[in-house]
Scaffold this motif. Structure first.
Motif, PDB file in Angstrom:
ATOM      1  N   TYR A 108       0.727  -7.394  -6.555  1.00 56.65           N
ATOM      2  CA  TYR A 108      -0.155  -8.438  -7.070  1.00 56.65           C
ATOM      3  C   TYR A 108       0.560  -9.771  -6.903  1.00 56.65           C
ATOM      4  CZ  TYR A 108      -2.632  -4.594  -9.340  1.00 56.65           C
ATOM      5  OH  TYR A 108      -3.321  -3.440  -9.598  1.00 56.65           O
TER       6      TYR A 108
ATOM      7  N   CYS B  23      -4.482 -11.838  -6.860  1.00 53.91           N
ATOM      8  CA  CYS B  23      -4.828 -11.047  -5.683  1.00 53.91           C
ATOM      9  C   CYS B  23      -3.946  -9.799  -5.585  1.00 53.91           C
ATOM     10  CB  CYS B  23      -4.609 -11.884  -4.426  1.00 53.91           C
ATOM     11  SG  CYS B  23      -5.406 -13.512  -4.475  1.00 53.91           S
ATOM     12  N   GLN B  24      -4.373  -8.861  -4.731  1.00 51.04           N
ATOM     13  CA  GLN B  24      -3.571  -7.682  -4.443  1.00 51.04           C
ATOM     14  C   GLN B  24      -3.459  -7.533  -2.927  1.00 51.04           C
ATOM     15  OE1 GLN B  24      -5.030  -3.732  -5.663  1.00 51.04           O
ATOM     16  NE2 GLN B  24      -2.898  -3.143  -6.061  1.00 51.04           N
TER      17      GLN B  24
ATOM     18  N   CYS C 299      -7.136  -8.540  -1.329  1.00 51.37           N
ATOM     19  CA  CYS C 299      -8.366  -8.636  -2.094  1.00 51.37           C
ATOM     20  C   CYS C 299      -8.085  -9.473  -3.324  1.00 51.37           C
ATOM     21  CB  CYS C 299      -8.862  -7.251  -2.502  1.00 51.37           C
ATOM     22  SG  CYS C 299      -9.402  -6.238  -1.108  1.00 51.37           S
TER      23      CYS C 299
ATOM     24  N   LEU D 256      -8.752 -10.306  -7.368  1.00 50.81           N
ATOM     25  CA  LEU D 256      -9.159  -9.714  -8.641  1.00 50.81           C
ATOM     26  C   LEU D 256      -9.821 -10.731  -9.558  1.00 50.81           C
ATOM     27  CD1 LEU D 256      -6.667  -8.025  -7.488  1.00 50.81           C
ATOM     28  CD2 LEU D 256      -6.528  -7.132  -9.773  1.00 50.81           C
TER      29      LEU D 256
ATOM     30  N   SER E 161     -10.782  -4.586 -10.180  1.00 52.99           N
ATOM     31  CA  SER E 161     -11.917  -4.511  -9.259  1.00 52.99           C
ATOM     32  C   SER E 161     -11.867  -5.768  -8.403  1.00 52.99           C
ATOM     33  CB  SER E 161     -13.244  -4.384 -10.004  1.00 52.99           C
ATOM     34  OG  SER E 161     -13.481  -5.526 -10.796  1.00 52.99           O
ATOM     35  N   TYR E 162     -12.365  -5.665  -7.196  1.00 49.47           N
ATOM     36  CA  TYR E 162     -12.232  -6.750  -6.238  1.00 49.47           C
ATOM     37  C   TYR E 162     -13.500  -7.598  -6.191  1.00 49.47           C
ATOM     38  CZ  TYR E 162      -8.349  -3.811  -4.701  1.00 49.47           C
ATOM     39  OH  TYR E 162      -7.207  -3.049  -4.647  1.00 49.47           O
TER      40      TYR E 162
ATOM     41  N   SER F  37     -16.255 -10.094  -4.472  1.00 50.98           N
ATOM     42  CA  SER F  37     -16.919 -10.196  -3.171  1.00 50.98           C
ATOM     43  C   SER F  37     -17.145 -11.658  -2.844  1.00 50.98           C
ATOM     44  CB  SER F  37     -18.274  -9.483  -3.196  1.00 50.98           C
ATOM     45  OG  SER F  37     -18.095  -8.110  -3.361  1.00 50.98           O
TER      46      SER F  37
ATOM     47  N   GLU G 258     -14.965  -8.227   0.955  1.00 47.19           N
ATOM     48  CA  GLU G 258     -13.949  -8.199  -0.108  1.00 47.19           C
ATOM     49  C   GLU G 258     -12.549  -8.477   0.427  1.00 47.19           C
ATOM     50  OE1 GLU G 258     -14.315  -4.256  -1.726  1.00 47.19           O
ATOM     51  OE2 GLU G 258     -15.784  -4.899  -3.213  1.00 47.19           O
TER      52      GLU G 258
ATOM     53  N   ASP H 260      -8.900   1.729  -4.509  1.00 51.69           N
ATOM     54  CA  ASP H 260     -10.064   1.942  -3.658  1.00 51.69           C
ATOM     55  C   ASP H 260      -9.622   2.699  -2.405  1.00 51.69           C
ATOM     56  OD1 ASP H 260     -12.176   1.706  -1.813  1.00 51.69           O
ATOM     57  OD2 ASP H 260     -12.790  -0.231  -2.639  1.00 51.69           O
TER      58      ASP H 260
END
Length: 147
Positions: free
Chosen positions: A12, A25-26, A46, A48, A61-62, A64, A73, A97
Motif C-alpha cells: 500500500y 493505493c495498492q 489500484c 482504495l 475494495s478498489y 473505478s 480499476e 481480487d
C-alpha cells in the motif's frame, strides 16, 4: 528528501495530490519483476480511497474510474515516483481480487500474465483483456479528481 524504497506487489502507498488530498493505493504488479525486464519502468496499481485520510481502509475494495474507453480499476504508470519514495509505502497486504493476483493484460496484441508473455491474441479477443495504457502523472491525478 525522498529516499529509494523497495516495492512489491501488495504494498500500500499514498499519492499526494495538488489539492492536499491523498490517494491510498495498492501495487498490483511491478514491471521490473517480469523476466527480461521488458516492463522495468512501469507498474500497475489500484486505488482504495481518495480524500484526507492516509490510512489503509479496513475494507479493501478498489475504486473505478472512467475514461473514453469506459470503466476501469487498474492504472499503469511510470514507477519512478514510487521507487524514489515520493509516493511512500505505508503497509503491505494481500491482493484479494483473484483477477489482480493472476494479472492479465493486453499489450500491443500480446497477452501477458503477470508480465510474462502467454500468446498472441486474436483481434476479437482484445476486448476481453485489460489493455496496458501508460498514464502520465498528470492524467493519474485527473482520474483521482473523479472523486
Amino acid at each position: 528528501m525522498s529516499s529509494k524504497q523497495k516495492v512489491n506487489s501488495g504494498d500500500y502507498f499514498t499519492i499526494p495530490m495538488t489539492d492536499g488530498r491523498q490517494a491510498v493505493c495498492q501495487a498490483i504488479w511491478i514491471g521490473k519483476d517480469s523476466s527480461g525486464q521488458t516492463f522495468k519502468k512501469v507498474f500497475a496499481f489500484c486505488v482504495l480511497s481518495v480524500g484526507d485520510e492516509k490510512d489503509i481502509p479496513d475494507e479493501v475494495s478498489y475504486l473505478s474510474f472512467q475514461n473514453h474507453r469506459g470503466t476501469f480499476e487498474v492504472i499503469f504508470t511510470a514507477v519512478d515516483k514510487l521507487l524514489s519514495g515520493e509516493w511512500p509505502v505505508i503497509g503491505r497486504g494481500p491482493i484479494k481480487d483473484e483477477k489482480m493476483v493472476n494479472f492479465e493484460f493486453n499489450m500491443a496484441g500480446d497477452l501477458y500474465l503477470c508480465g510474462e508473455p502467454v500468446r498472441v491474441l486474436a483481434i476479437d479477443e482484445y476486448k476481453d483483456y485489460l489493455s496496458m495504457a501508460i498514464s502520465g502523472y498528470v492524467l493519474v491525478e485527473r482520474y483521482f479528481n473523479q472523486y
